[in-house]
Design a protein around this motif. Structure first.
Motif, mmCIF file in Angstrom:
data_model
loop_
_atom_site.group_PDB
_atom_site.id
_atom_site.type_symbol
_atom_site.label_atom_id
_atom_site.label_comp_id
_atom_site.label_asym_id
_atom_site.label_seq_id
_atom_site.Cartn_x
_atom_site.Cartn_y
_atom_site.Cartn_z
ATOM 1 N N ASP A 144 0.854 -1.184 0.000
ATOM 2 C CA ASP A 144 0.000 0.000 0.000
ATOM 3 C C ASP A 144 0.892 1.237 0.000
ATOM 4 O OD1 ASP A 144 -1.760 2.072 0.400
ATOM 5 O OD2 ASP A 144 -2.635 1.282 2.251
ATOM 6 N N ASN B 125 0.234 4.167 0.424
ATOM 7 C CA ASN B 125 -0.212 5.175 1.376
ATOM 8 C C ASN B 125 0.149 4.844 2.814
ATOM 9 O OD1 ASN B 125 -1.610 6.970 -0.471
ATOM 10 N ND2 ASN B 125 -3.104 5.311 -0.713
ATOM 11 N N GLN B 126 0.806 3.700 3.021
ATOM 12 C CA GLN B 126 1.095 3.267 4.384
ATOM 13 C C GLN B 126 2.429 2.522 4.445
ATOM 14 O OE1 GLN B 126 -0.800 4.023 7.113
ATOM 15 N NE2 GLN B 126 0.899 3.208 8.292
ATOM 16 N N TRP C 41 3.366 10.519 3.749
ATOM 17 C CA TRP C 41 2.657 9.498 2.977
ATOM 18 C C TRP C 41 1.155 9.674 3.239
ATOM 19 C CZ3 TRP C 41 6.151 8.760 6.867
ATOM 20 C CH2 TRP C 41 5.643 8.385 8.115
ATOM 21 N N GLY C 42 0.353 8.928 2.503
ATOM 22 C CA GLY C 42 -1.088 9.072 2.679
ATOM 23 C C GLY C 42 -1.496 10.531 2.461
ATOM 24 N N ARG D 258 0.452 10.885 12.117
ATOM 25 C CA ARG D 258 0.477 9.497 11.635
ATOM 26 C C ARG D 258 0.978 9.365 10.205
ATOM 27 N NH1 ARG D 258 -4.235 9.473 14.828
ATOM 28 N NH2 ARG D 258 -5.495 10.225 13.066
ATOM 29 N N SER D 259 1.007 10.472 9.461
ATOM 30 C CA SER D 259 1.323 10.385 8.033
ATOM 31 C C SER D 259 2.591 11.116 7.651
ATOM 32 C CB SER D 259 0.145 10.946 7.213
ATOM 33 O OG SER D 259 -1.045 10.246 7.495
ATOM 34 N N ARG E 50 4.544 4.694 13.904
ATOM 35 C CA ARG E 50 4.270 5.932 13.169
ATOM 36 C C ARG E 50 3.250 6.775 13.910
ATOM 37 N NH1 ARG E 50 6.746 2.371 11.150
ATOM 38 N NH2 ARG E 50 8.158 3.201 12.719
#
Length: 222
Positions: free
Chosen positions: A56, A58-59, A114-115, A153-154, A203
């Motif tokens: 993924d 995004n993660q 990311w994400g 978180r991102s 994260r």
């Protein structure tokens, strides 16, 4: 223009060029070597086994070591892999370091998103900076572009330890705004004099100790 002024300007430009060359990121000069087996035997150079790749984009994918990488010697220190890390991210900022114990291992920090933080519509609305091995972000009077929890978180500040010259050269090409793929290992460094440096393993954190310390096997994209 007076000759003395031309000479002074020439010396100043030369000094700036020299400083830029001296602070250019490079792979640590120390060669990583495997710890000797019990009962003796010499040390051999360490390869950088790739961890499982993310599926993924995004993660980030964090994975168990599972015997792929063992602790190894790196000059007067032992580097212990704690987890695999594989990710795709947008480079929010980069900062190079030439001084301090940390720079002996990691010459470059990348602030990565990311994400939702890989979307310029969000990250470009933040004032992002790095310094002192930290990554900082601020927003204007309109407030954060996405919830603060999503920013935490991102995105992260990641201390990059290039495994070899090829990785160091690739890392040297990375600029803010690029999209990169990174594969390597979250590690802990223990020097023989008692100094240590350890990666975050989540994260979800922020503040002191929240940065990732990555022994980088590969970095690509741009």
């Amino acid at each position: 223009m007076p000759r003395w002024l031309i000479l002074a300007l020439g010396l100043a430009v030369g000094a700036l060029c020299l400083f830029a060359w001296a602070t250019r990121p490079s792979a640590p000069a120390t060669v990583a070597t495997a710890l000797p087996a019990a009962g003796g035997g010499g040390q051999s150079p360490v390869g950088c086994a790739l961890p499982p790749a993310f599926t993924d984009p995004n993660q980030p994918l964090q994975s168990p070591v599972d015997g792929r990488m063992s602790p190894f010697r790196f000059g007067p220190a032992t580097i212990t892999p704690l987890a695999g890390i594989s990710l795709q991210a947008r480079v929010l900022s980069r900062e190079d370091y030439a001084f301090g114990t940390e720079a002996d291992y990691s010459p470059t920090d990348l602030a990565l998103g990311w994400g939702p933080m890989a979307n310029p519509a969000a990250s470009d609305r933040l004032d992002i900076s790095q310094g002192g091995r930290w990554y900082r972000y601020r927003w204007g009077p309109e407030g954060p572009p996405i919830p603060v929890g999503d920013i935490v978180r991102s995105s992260a500040n990641m201390h990059m330890i290039p495994a070899d010259d090829a990785v160091a050269n690739a890392l040297g090409q990375v600029r803010a705004g690029n999209t990169v793929r990174v594969n390597g290992w979250l590690v802990r460094i223990d020097r023989d004099d008692g100094w240590h440096w350890q990666s975050s393993l989540t994260r979800e954190d922020s503040g002191g100790g929240a940065c990732e310390l990555i022994y980088v096997c590969s970095i690509s994209g741009y």
